[in-house]
Scaffold this motif. Structure first.
Motif, short mmCIF file in Angstrom:
data_model
loop_
_atom_site.label_atom_id
_atom_site.label_comp_id
_atom_site.label_asym_id
_atom_site.label_seq_id
_atom_site.Cartn_x
_atom_site.Cartn_y
_atom_site.Cartn_z
N ARG A 39 48.24 45.49 40.37
CA ARG A 39 48.37 46.95 40.19
C ARG A 39 47.67 47.40 38.92
O ARG A 39 46.99 48.43 38.91
CB ARG A 39 49.84 47.35 40.14
N VAL A 40 47.83 46.64 37.84
CA VAL A 40 47.17 46.97 36.58
C VAL A 40 45.65 46.92 36.76
O VAL A 40 44.94 47.84 36.35
CB VAL A 40 47.63 46.02 35.45
N ALA A 41 45.18 45.87 37.39
CA ALA A 41 43.73 45.72 37.61
C ALA A 41 43.20 46.84 38.50
O ALA A 41 42.11 47.38 38.24
CB ALA A 41 43.43 44.36 38.23
N ALA A 42 43.95 47.22 39.51
CA ALA A 42 43.52 48.31 40.39
C ALA A 42 43.44 49.62 39.63
O ALA A 42 42.51 50.41 39.83
CB ALA A 42 44.48 48.43 41.58
N TYR A 43 44.37 49.84 38.72
CA TYR A 43 44.35 51.05 37.88
C TYR A 43 43.10 51.06 37.01
O TYR A 43 42.38 52.06 36.94
CB TYR A 43 45.61 51.09 37.02
N VAL A 44 42.83 49.94 36.34
CA VAL A 44 41.65 49.84 35.48
C VAL A 44 40.38 50.03 36.30
O VAL A 44 39.47 50.78 35.91
CB VAL A 44 41.63 48.49 34.72
N ASP A 45 40.31 49.38 37.45
CA ASP A 45 39.13 49.50 38.31
C ASP A 45 38.93 50.95 38.75
O ASP A 45 37.81 51.48 38.71
CB ASP A 45 39.29 48.59 39.53
N ARG A 46 40.00 51.61 39.14
CA ARG A 46 39.91 53.01 39.59
C ARG A 46 39.45 53.92 38.45
O ARG A 46 38.57 54.76 38.63
CB ARG A 46 41.26 53.46 40.15
N GLN A 49 30.42 50.03 27.18
CA GLN A 49 30.91 51.31 26.68
C GLN A 49 31.86 51.96 27.68
O GLN A 49 32.84 52.59 27.29
CB GLN A 49 29.74 52.26 26.37
N LEU A 50 31.58 51.77 28.95
CA LEU A 50 32.47 52.28 30.00
C LEU A 50 33.84 51.61 29.90
O LEU A 50 34.87 52.28 30.02
CB LEU A 50 31.85 52.03 31.37
N ALA A 51 33.85 50.31 29.63
CA ALA A 51 35.13 49.59 29.48
C ALA A 51 35.91 50.10 28.27
O ALA A 51 37.12 50.28 28.34
CB ALA A 51 34.86 48.09 29.36
N VAL A 52 35.21 50.35 27.15
CA VAL A 52 35.89 50.85 25.95
C VAL A 52 36.45 52.25 26.22
O VAL A 52 37.60 52.54 25.86
CB VAL A 52 34.93 50.85 24.73
N LEU A 53 35.67 53.12 26.84
CA LEU A 53 36.14 54.46 27.14
C LEU A 53 37.35 54.41 28.08
O LEU A 53 38.32 55.15 27.91
CB LEU A 53 35.02 55.31 27.74
N THR A 54 37.31 53.53 29.05
CA THR A 54 38.44 53.34 29.97
C THR A 54 39.67 52.89 29.19
O THR A 54 40.78 53.41 29.42
CB THR A 54 38.09 52.32 31.07
N VAL A 80 45.03 53.97 26.97
CA VAL A 80 45.97 53.95 25.85
C VAL A 80 46.43 55.37 25.54
O VAL A 80 47.61 55.59 25.21
CB VAL A 80 45.36 53.25 24.62
N ASP A 81 45.54 56.34 25.66
CA ASP A 81 45.92 57.74 25.48
C ASP A 81 47.01 58.12 26.49
O ASP A 81 48.03 58.71 26.12
CB ASP A 81 44.70 58.65 25.64
N ASP A 82 46.80 57.76 27.75
CA ASP A 82 47.82 58.03 28.78
C ASP A 82 49.14 57.35 28.43
O ASP A 82 50.22 57.95 28.56
CB ASP A 82 47.35 57.53 30.15
N MET A 83 49.06 56.09 27.98
CA MET A 83 50.26 55.34 27.64
C MET A 83 51.01 56.01 26.49
O MET A 83 52.23 56.17 26.54
CB MET A 83 49.90 53.91 27.26
N MET A 84 50.28 56.41 25.45
CA MET A 84 50.93 57.03 24.29
C MET A 84 51.56 58.37 24.65
O MET A 84 52.66 58.69 24.18
CB MET A 84 49.93 57.18 23.15
N LYS A 85 50.91 59.14 25.49
CA LYS A 85 51.48 60.41 25.95
C LYS A 85 52.75 60.15 26.76
O LYS A 85 53.74 60.87 26.62
CB LYS A 85 50.47 61.21 26.76
N SER A 86 52.72 59.11 27.58
CA SER A 86 53.91 58.76 28.37
C SER A 86 55.05 58.33 27.46
O SER A 86 56.20 58.73 27.67
CB SER A 86 53.59 57.63 29.35
#
Length: 91
Positions: free
Chosen positions: A28-35, A50-55, A60-66
């Motif tokens: 599930r985690v991998a699918a989220y990252v892939d998506r 750079q795409l991986a870093v932006l992802t 982490v932004d989503d996680m911190m907001k949650s």
């Protein structure tokens, strides 16, 4: 406890991940990252690193907001519980 080895596919590449989480969780985690990487790839023309870093930054932004929302909700629950206790004692 023995580590669980799971192979996941992210951005067209296979990765072997070893950890203590169940395989379905890792998938599930991998699918989220892939998506998320796929979504960003459609709107940016960044190299894969750079795409991986932006992802990662976005995730982490989503996680911190949650986490902030969870803290806010816990505080609200605590305040409601205190108000209920106060009303119960007044009655």
């Amino acid at each position: 406890m023995e580590k669980i080895r799971t192979t996941v596919r992210i951005a067209g590449k296979d990765y072997n991940i070893a950890g203590y989480d169940p395989e379905d969780h890792v998938q599930r985690v991998a699918a989220y990252v892939d998506r998320k990487m796929s979504e960003l790839a459609l709107t940016t023309h960044l190299p894969p690193a750079q795409l991986a870093v932006l992802t990662a930054v976005n995730a982490v932004d989503d996680m911190m907001k949650s986490r902030d929302e969870i803290r806010r909700l816990r505080k609200e629950i605590e305040q409601l519980h205190e108000a209920l206790e106060k009303r119960t004692h007044e009655a």
